[in-house]
Design an enzyme around this catalytic site. Structure first.
Site, PDB file in Angstrom:
ATOM      1  N   LYS A 267      58.337  57.438   0.082  1.00 17.41           N
ATOM      2  CA  LYS A 267      59.591  57.760   0.743  1.00 17.41           C
ATOM      3  C   LYS A 267      60.421  58.717  -0.092  1.00 17.41           C
ATOM      4  O   LYS A 267      61.229  59.467   0.424  1.00 17.41           O
ATOM      5  CB  LYS A 267      60.445  56.487   0.876  1.00 17.41           C
ATOM      6  CG  LYS A 267      60.013  55.548   1.966  1.00 17.41           C
ATOM      7  CD  LYS A 267      61.014  54.412   2.058  1.00 17.41           C
ATOM      8  CE  LYS A 267      60.336  53.134   1.699  1.00 17.41           C
ATOM      9  NZ  LYS A 267      60.617  51.970   2.448  1.00 17.41           N
ATOM     10  N   ARG A 268      60.234  58.643  -1.401  1.00 19.69           N
ATOM     11  CA  ARG A 268      61.068  59.444  -2.298  1.00 19.69           C
ATOM     12  C   ARG A 268      60.545  60.875  -2.466  1.00 19.69           C
ATOM     13  O   ARG A 268      61.270  61.738  -2.932  1.00 19.69           O
ATOM     14  CB  ARG A 268      61.206  58.752  -3.651  1.00 19.69           C
ATOM     15  CG  ARG A 268      62.207  57.595  -3.601  1.00 19.69           C
ATOM     16  CD  ARG A 268      62.071  56.683  -4.800  1.00 19.69           C
ATOM     17  NE  ARG A 268      60.772  56.026  -4.801  1.00 19.69           N
ATOM     18  CZ  ARG A 268      60.469  54.932  -4.100  1.00 19.69           C
ATOM     19  NH1 ARG A 268      61.394  54.373  -3.335  1.00 19.69           N
ATOM     20  NH2 ARG A 268      59.280  54.383  -4.141  1.00 19.69           N
TER      21      ARG A 268
END
Ligand code: GLU
Ligand code: ZN
Length: 498
Positions: A267-268
Site C-alpha cells: 500500500k505504501r
C-alpha cells in the site's frame, strides 16, 4: 463509462466488497473491487459494498469518502451499500455493533466461544515454550475448560478477558475457486479471539457474521486473507447451527500483486496509489482493463478490451493462482490504447480538467478553445496519460514558448541561425491554409543548407514550441498561426545572434 449489460440481482449470486477505510485507495483494493464487480455483473448477481470500520483507531471519514469517490469514478457501481441502501442496512459495521454483541453472546451460550483470561505475558511465555519444544505455537486452549472457581478467581484478580472462538478438532478442507482443494489441520488453526477485552468485536467475527447475514454466496478477496478462511468456515458452521447463516459461501483468493524487485506491492509503494493514476490522467476504462489482467486474462491474443467485454467473459475459475506482476509500462500502453479509442469529442472533453485546471501553466484567459479543438485530433494518438496534454499544447497558450535549456542546446547548433533565417523567409511566403505547404517551406529551407527535413525541423520546433518533441510540427505551426510562428522564429534568431 458504458455500463455493462446487466440485470442485477436476478440470480442468487451475492458478492461483497468490504474494505476498511484506512489510508488512500490502492490498486490491490481496486483489483479486488473490480473482480467482485465483474463476477456480480457477469452472473447477474448482486454486489454488496460494506464498510469494515470497526477499528476506530485506524479508520477515517476521509478515507471512507475517498473509497466511495474512487468507485464512482471507476464506474464500479454497487447494488447494496452506502448511499444506495438495501435490505441489510446499515452497511457500515460501526453502526452494527449490537448485531455482533448479540452473535458473540449466542456463540458463547452455545459453547462455540469462551472467555479467555490469559494475559499477554502468559501467552507469550507459553508460545516460547511451545516453540522450544517444537510444538505449534498458537493458542493452546488453556481457557477452554476453566471451572467456575477459576473464573471467579481470575475475576477477583481483576483480570480482563477476551472472547475466543473454539475451533473444532477436525481438519478443514474446502475448494478454493482459484486454487483448488486446500486443507488445514487443527494444530495450524488454533482458537482465535473474536471480541477484545474492551468489548470491541474483531474482524474475525464481524466479517463472517456480516457475510452470513447479508447472504454472501462467494467471497473473492486477496490471498493475504487465505489463513482466515478455515476459521471463517468453522465459525460459519457454528452460525448455521445458530440459524444465523444458511450456508458456507464459496471462497476464491486472488493472487498477490508483485511490484519492483519482485516484492509484494505494498500500500505504501507510490505506484500503488489509485489517486496517482487518476491525477496522471488514466481513463477509468484503461485502468480497469489493466487491473483486470492482474491474475486474469481476456484471451491469449488480446489484452485491450472494454469493461463490458470483460464482464461478458469474466470467470473466477479462470483466475491464475500465481502472483501477478505489476507493470507500469504495460498499464500506460493499455491506457494509451483506450485514449485512442475515444471519439474526438470525448477525447477533447476528457482533457478539459487539465486544460482548465488552476495549475495549468498558462493564464486561464489565454486558453483558446478554437486552437484546442484544432490541435486535439493530433494530440489524441500521442498521449499515454491525459496529463501529458499540457506539455503538448502549452505552446499555443503561453505568450512565449517554454524555456527548456536541454532542448535548446540539442537543437540549436552551428548553422541553426542561417537555417532559421531561411525558414522564416520561406514561411513568410508560404500558403498558410495547408500544413503541407508549411512542410514544403521548411523542407526547402533545409535543402538550401544541405539539411534533411528532420534536421531542418528541429530548430524550428524548438524556436516555436520550446521543445524537441511534440505534436506534428506543421499542424502545430498552422494552429499557432503565421504571425506568432514568425515572431517566435525571430525571437530565437535574436537569441542566437546575441
Ligand atoms: N476489511 C477486510 C480488508 O479490507 C476485508 C477482507 C475480506 O474481504 O474478507 O482487508
Ligand atoms: Zn486463555
Amino acid at each position: 463509462m458504458a455500463s455493462a449489460p446487466l440485470n442485477p440481482g436476478t440470480s442468487g449470486v451475492r458478492v461483497r466488497f468490504c474494505p476498511s477505510p484506512t489510508g488512500n485507495p490502492h490498486v490491490g483494493l481496486v483489483r479486488t473491487a473490480l473482480f467482485n464487480w465483474a463476477f456480480a455483473r457477469h452472473h447477474q448477481g448482486t454486489l454488496v459494498f460494506r464498510i469494515e470500520d470497526t477499528d476506530a483507531a485506524r479508520d477515517s471519514e476521509e478515507s471512507y469518502r475517498m473509497l466511495l469517490d474512487s468507485l464512482r469514478w471507476l464506474g464500479l457501481d454497487w447494488d447494496e451499500g452506502p448511499e444506495v441502501g438495501g435490505p441489510h442496512a446499515p452497511y457500515r459495521q460501526s453502526e452494527r455493533m449490537d448485531v455482533y454483541a448479540d452473535v458473540a453472546r449466542r456463540l458463547k451460550e452455545a459453547g462455540h466461544a469462551y472467555d479467555c483470561y490469559c494475559t499477554n505475558e502468559e501467552l507469550e511465555e507459553r508460545r516460547a515454550e511451545a516453540r522450544a519444544a517444537g510444538r505449534a505455537s498458537g493458542y493452546d486452549g488453556r481457557c477452554r475448560t476453566l471451572t467456575p472457581e477459576q473464573v471467579a478467581a481470575y475475576r477477583a484478580e481483576g483480570r480482563a478477558s477476551i472472547v475466543r472462538f473454539r475451533m473444532p478438532d477436525r481438519t478443514i478442507t474446502f475448494t478454493d475457486l482459484v486454487r483448488g482443494e486446500l486443507t488445514f489441520t487443527p494444530e495450524n488453526v488454533p482458537d482465535f479471539g473474536i471480541v477484545r477485552a474492551s468489548g470491541a468485536p474483531l474482524y474475525t467475527l464481524v466479517n463472517p457474521v456480516d457475510d452470513a447475514l447479508m447472504g454472501i454466496t462467494h467471497v473473492l478477496r486477496g490471498e493475504d486473507l487465505l489463513s482466515s478462511t478455515p476459521r471463517q468456515i468453522a465459525l460459519y458452521d457454528a452460525l448455521i447451527e445458530l440459524g444465523v447463516a444458511q450456508a458456507v459461501p464459496q471462497f476464491g483468493h486472488l493472487p498477490y500483486v508483485m511490484g519492483e524487485g519482485n516484492k509484494k506491492l505494498s500500500k505504501r509503494d507510490p505506484e500503488s496509489s489509485l489517486n496517482l493514476y487518476r491525477e496522471r490522467g488514466f481513463l477509468p476504462e484503461g485502468l480497469l482493463n489493466y487491473l483486470s489482467l492482474l491474475g486474469w486474462s481476456y484471451s491469449a491474443d488480446q489484452d485491450v478490451f472494454t469493461v463490458a467485454e470483460m464482464v461478458e467473459r469474466f470467470d473466477i475459475t479462470g483466475v491464475n493462482a500465481n502472483p501477478a506482476r505489476f507493470d507500469l509500462k504495460k498499464a500506460e500502453a493499455i491506457n494509451a490504447d483506450h485514449i485512442r479509442r475515444l471519439d474526438e469529442k470525448a477525447f477533447a472533453q476528457a482533457c478539459e480538467p487539465w486544460l482548465r485546471a488552476p495549475f495549468a501553466p498558462w493564464r486561464p484567459e489565454d486558453f483558446d478553445e478554437a486552437a484546442w479543438q484544432a490541435i486535439a485530433p493530433h494530440a489524441q494518438t500521442r498521449l499515454t496519460v491525459l496529463s501529458d496534454i499540457t506539455a503538448n499544447v502549452d505552446f499555443l497558450f503561453l505568450a512565449e514558448p517554454v524555456d527548456d535549456e536541454a532542448s535548446w542546446a540539442k537543437a540549436m547548433k552551428e548553422g541553426s541561425a542561417d537555417l532559421l533565417r531561411t525558414a522564416r523567409e520561406k514561411l513568410e511566403a508560404a500558403d498558410w491554409s495547408s500544413p503541407e505547404a508549411l512542410k514544403e517551406a521548411v523542407l526547402a529551407a533545409g535543402e538550401a543548407h544541405g539539411l534533411k527535413l528532420g534536421k531542418a525541423q528541429a530548430p524550428v520546433r524548438v524556436a516555436v514550441t520550446g521543445r524537441t518533441v511534440g505534436l506534428p510540427l506543421f499542424e502545430s505551426l498552422q494552429v499557432l498561426g503565421r504571425d506568432r510562428t514568425l515572431a517566435r522564429i525571430g525571437a530565437a534568431l535574436a537569441r542566437l545572434e546575441s
